[in-house]
Design an enzyme around this catalytic site. Sequence first.
Site, short mmCIF file in Angstrom:
data_model
loop_
_atom_site.label_atom_id
_atom_site.label_comp_id
_atom_site.label_asym_id
_atom_site.label_seq_id
_atom_site.Cartn_x
_atom_site.Cartn_y
_atom_site.Cartn_z
N CYS A 162 -145.79 18.87 12.52
CA CYS A 162 -144.63 19.28 11.71
C CYS A 162 -144.19 18.22 10.71
O CYS A 162 -143.25 18.45 9.95
CB CYS A 162 -143.48 19.66 12.64
SG CYS A 162 -143.97 20.90 13.86
N HIS A 302 -134.57 17.16 10.10
CA HIS A 302 -135.66 17.92 10.71
C HIS A 302 -135.07 19.05 11.57
O HIS A 302 -135.50 20.20 11.46
CB HIS A 302 -136.53 17.00 11.56
CG HIS A 302 -137.73 17.65 12.14
ND1 HIS A 302 -138.71 18.23 11.35
CD2 HIS A 302 -138.14 17.84 13.43
CE1 HIS A 302 -139.66 18.74 12.13
NE2 HIS A 302 -139.33 18.52 13.39
N GLU A 313 -133.20 13.10 17.06
CA GLU A 313 -133.02 12.78 15.64
C GLU A 313 -131.64 12.18 15.39
O GLU A 313 -131.50 11.24 14.60
CB GLU A 313 -133.20 14.03 14.78
CG GLU A 313 -133.11 13.71 13.30
CD GLU A 313 -133.41 14.89 12.39
OE1 GLU A 313 -133.62 14.67 11.18
OE2 GLU A 313 -133.45 16.04 12.89
N LYS A 334 -133.62 24.72 8.66
CA LYS A 334 -134.43 25.56 9.55
C LYS A 334 -133.59 26.65 10.21
O LYS A 334 -134.15 27.61 10.74
CB LYS A 334 -135.10 24.69 10.63
CG LYS A 334 -136.25 23.83 10.12
CD LYS A 334 -136.91 23.10 11.27
CE LYS A 334 -138.06 22.22 10.78
NZ LYS A 334 -137.59 21.04 10.04
N HIS A 339 -138.96 27.50 11.55
CA HIS A 339 -139.76 26.28 11.48
C HIS A 339 -141.15 26.59 10.94
O HIS A 339 -141.95 27.24 11.61
CB HIS A 339 -139.85 25.66 12.88
CG HIS A 339 -140.36 24.25 12.91
ND1 HIS A 339 -140.98 23.66 11.84
CD2 HIS A 339 -140.35 23.32 13.90
CE1 HIS A 339 -141.33 22.43 12.16
NE2 HIS A 339 -140.96 22.20 13.39
N PHE A 399 -145.29 16.93 16.64
CA PHE A 399 -146.04 16.69 17.87
C PHE A 399 -147.07 15.59 17.61
O PHE A 399 -147.69 15.53 16.54
CB PHE A 399 -146.78 17.96 18.30
CG PHE A 399 -145.91 19.01 18.94
CD1 PHE A 399 -144.55 18.82 19.12
CD2 PHE A 399 -146.47 20.20 19.38
CE1 PHE A 399 -143.76 19.78 19.72
CE2 PHE A 399 -145.69 21.17 19.98
CZ PHE A 399 -144.33 20.98 20.15
#
Length: 411
Positions: A162, A302, A313, A334, A339, A399
């Site tokens: 991502c 994010h 975050e 998002k 996403h 990830f």
Amino acid sequence: MTKKIVVTGLGATSPLGGTAAESWSALLAGESGATTLDYEWVERTQLPITFAAQARVRPIEVLARHETKRLDPSSQFALIAGREAWADAGEPQVEPERLAVDWATGIGGVWTLLDAWDTLRERGPRRVLPMTVPMLMPNGPGAAIGMDLHARAGITTVVSACASSTESLVNAYNRLQAGLADVVIAGGSEAAIHPLPIASFAAMQALSKRNDDPATASRPYDISRDGFVLGEGAAALVLETEEHALARGAHIYAELLGGSVTSDAYHITAPDPEGSAAARAMIETIRNAGADLADVMHINAHATSTPVGDIAEYNALRRVFGDLLEGIPVSATKASTGHLLGGAGAIEALFTVKALSERILPPTINLTEQDPAIPLDVVAAPRPLGAGNVLAISNSFGFGGHNAVVAFRSV
């Protein structure tokens, strides 16, 4: 000598609209792109999650038939966004050897791969299409744009989950700084709304379970957040040196000040809860931009809407900005788009550029009760942005512990 790198073209196809302008307008209007999936395979495969944020305009409505037949959906989205960005930039007259593509995807041609596997099992090897491998390759989307626009200065594909398309922007900036190209098309695309990724993300408890109300499922920072909403689409930015842009009289949206890429080396899916490497990516980005922490006036976070990710975050942001964080408006887009995985950083960078160029910050929808453990100044409704040069950053984490951050400044 450091060159100024500017944004001169924008393109997108997203869950909010078929163009960059439509996506931005719907974002400001507080719309959600999440809807119930109306496909027979949802019931046939007994998926526990029955909704996603699909691209609002299907590629078949935009591309020629032969293009949709020979390109995976991830490449179809890329081609649509790339063409729009190129047209928006005024179709720059540039030598092919000075035009490059830095593209990204998190998964690649998953529809092509799995459809071909079904064909092989059910109908035998002679029925597998000869274009299967070119269609499923992760570099397929970038190659599609490069061939369409005759880019011969290099076509590079980033696959960093991502964080992918934010990393592609960093690479594009570095390529331009190194003098390896005059113009770069950068961005990312994803088309993974398929039973297998949905089932896998659901198995790891990553997806929201709000089947009864998809539009409110993505709710970053809300105390009731329960996972992300899978999205699809693409976004592209045309980047060039300021010298090149001014020489051709191009419209300049914003300046790209560069970015940074770091890694957690912590866990394959979970972020480092301390956020130290994510924080370092932000600090290095701001330092590389020649700015101070106090110069940052906006953050596109994010913010996936997962219980663990949003906290991690926030910890990273607090580590970077300390008490200054309380005065920085944060948008979590998002909530509207879902996403887009490898395409997320690109669409969020595009929204950051639009926020700076139009002097308005986009809202974060579905925030009904903010988690007290995340006391950010979240932009809940479109908010005017002050005059003067404004610096904003856009964060992406993926990830594998990938962290990528870019900074933009208004012009």
